[in-house]
Design an enzyme around this catalytic site. Structure first.
Site, PDB file in Angstrom:
ATOM      1  CE  LYS A 118      33.472  38.621  39.098  1.00  0.00           C
ATOM      2  NZ  LYS A 118      32.513  37.545  39.417  1.00  0.00           N
ATOM      3  CB  THR A 119      36.276  36.960  33.247  1.00  0.00           C
ATOM      4  OG1 THR A 119      36.593  37.030  34.635  1.00  0.00           O
ATOM      5  CG2 THR A 119      37.579  36.927  32.454  1.00  0.00           C
ATOM      6  CD  GLU A 162      36.770  39.830  36.049  1.00  0.00           C
ATOM      7  OE1 GLU A 162      36.477  38.897  36.822  1.00  0.00           O
ATOM      8  OE2 GLU A 162      37.579  39.712  35.104  1.00  0.00           O
TER       9      GLU A 162
END
Length: 462
Positions: A118-119, A162
């Site tokens: 996700k980052t 995020e």
């Protein structure tokens, strides 16, 4: 855009954390008054103080002046003196995610969720949109290499964030566009069971605004299942196994010297998505970012150019330096799937050299639950140094140490070293010309890369 009334004078406990410092950046850019505290000083405070933040080192009740809200993360315990003082004085207390949700108001919101990636995906989408001159606001769990920042207040009307599932706080958000990269059991210290962990993603997907878009990796069974049980929103899948008319089918991934390229079929056309960081998993992240960017109105060619220029995120296979013919990198991978994916990418980047990994397990609960899976993933390396567990928010658990992982690794060389100060000379002893060494984990193992480089330089007289 103005500051939400609740956050006009915000006090952030633990302001040095990745999420909290990002909120502070955005508040300050919008003209808000920001105060905060942390247990120790940080380089991030230089910028925040220059922008007008009042930051105290050490946490005491008297640090609270007259805030409109006190912002905390899950890591802040109920016994924190500033949190106790806020409650005694009747000052509203907001979770970090609640504060971020307030900052999202008035924007078209894209949230990136998933156990892994996700980052990087959030960062890729942000940089690609910036390349298209859309100037998004963003809040990311890591610092972009391009700007060195983890958050920004933009003027473009788009907010990219995020979405962290670790404590369930991403259920505060209501995005118009949501990406779920994968769903695999993690953070069981909070969620309890794999079923409960998966269920929180189901709830997250239900928070997508009516008519919005859910983007999921069709190659991940659990993420794909989320898309089978939605109403009132659109769904788009990506991956090698997808077959829908509007899905992005991955036809091939080709590694390059500096990254890779993904060839996809989308709406009857073939496109090549360049990726400036190595690994097929990063290629999939780039496809997800492309789809989200298209939904947000950015042109495909501009997004592709932005992805090609993406310089990575700090602590995501970040190059730390070279000592002779040996290279040293640092990576944040702290779940078995992440470790395995990154080591496969590292293997390609190493060429004919050996792969050496210095791994620090993160959390006692995660180490206990996944010791066998960690061992299997780390066996992809030629030499492995396993440190002791970085407990972070958890108290030590009897019998749970790095040895649980080390004793199960099937690799040419395995070394369990619980003494942090002995790791640097041990790692330097293992390195030969042409090798690639990566320090890996979510704890303070990140400090060791520069020290290993310095030791290698000292030994060679550089």
């Amino acid at each position: 855009m103005s500051v939400p009334q609740q956050l006009e004078r915000a006090h952030l406990i633990g302001i040095g954390g990745a999420g909290m410092s990002g909120i502070a950046r955005i508040l300050l850019a919008r003209g808000g008054q920001v105060s905060g505290s942390d247990a120790k000083d940080s380089r991030a405070f230089l910028t925040l103080r220059a922008q007008g933040a009042r930051i105290e080192i050490g946490q005491r009740g008297e640090n609270l002046a007259d805030p409109t809200a006190v912002v905390v993360s899950t890591a802040i315990k109920d016994t924190n003196p500033e949190l106790s003082a806020a409650r005694e004085r009747g000052i509203p207390v907001l979770h970090r995610a609640q504060a971020l949700a307030l900052l999202m108001e008035g924007h078209r919101v894209a949230c990136i969720a998933g156990t892994h990636g996700k980052t990087s995906t959030t960062s890729m989408l942000t940089v690609a949109l910036q390349h298209c001159r859309l100037d998004p606001s963003f809040a990311i769990g890591g610092d972009l290499n391009e700007s060195g920042a983890n958050a920004h207040h933009g003027e473009g009307g788009i907010f990219v964030a995020e979405a962290d599932e670790s404590d369930g706080s991403f259920l505060t958000y209501s995005p118009s566009v949501a990406v779920v990269t994968n769903v695999e059991p993690d953070h069981l210290d909070h969620h309890g069971t794999p079923e409960a962990y998966a269920a929180v993603f189901t709830e997250f997907v239900r928070r997508i605004r009516p008519g919005g878009l859910l983007i999921v990796c069709g190659d991940d069974a659990a993420a794909n299942a989320l898309a089978d049980d939605v109403e009132g929103i659109r769904v788009q899948r990506y991956g090698r196994t997808v077959t829908g008319d509007h899905d992005a089918r991955v036809l091939a991934y080709h590694p390059t010297e500096t990254g890779g390229a993904v060839r996809i079929s989308l709406d009857g056309e073939e496109l090549t998505v360049p990726v400036a960081v190595p690994g097929e998993h990063m290629g999939l992240n780039a496809v997800a970012a492309l789809l989200a960017g298209l939904e947000l109105g950015a042109p495909a060619d501009g997004l592709a150019e932005g992805l090609a220029a993406f310089g990575g995120v700090r602590r995501r296979f970040e190059f730390k330096g070279r000592a002779g013919d040996a290279r040293v990198y640092d990576d944040y991978a702290h779940h078995p799937t992440e470790v395995a994916a990154q080591l496969r990418a590292v293997r390609h980047a190493a060429g004919n050299g050996r792969v050496i990994v210095v791994f620090q397990p993160h959390l006692y609960s995660r180490t206990k639950a996944f010791s066998a899976e960690f061992a299997q993933a780390l066996s992809l390396a030629d030499e492995v140094v396993v440190l002791d567990v970085y407990g972070a928010r958890e108290e030590p658990e009897p019998g749970v140490t790095g040895a649980l992982i080390a004793e199960r690794i099937d690799a040419a060389g395995v070394h369990y070293e619980p003494a942090f100060d002995r790791v640097v000379p041990l790692a330097a002893d293992l390195v030969k010309p042409g090798d690639l060494l990566v320090t890996m984990g979510a704890g303070d193992v990140t400090q060791l890369g520069p020290e290993i480089l310095a030791e290698l330089d000292r030994r060679t007289g550089a």
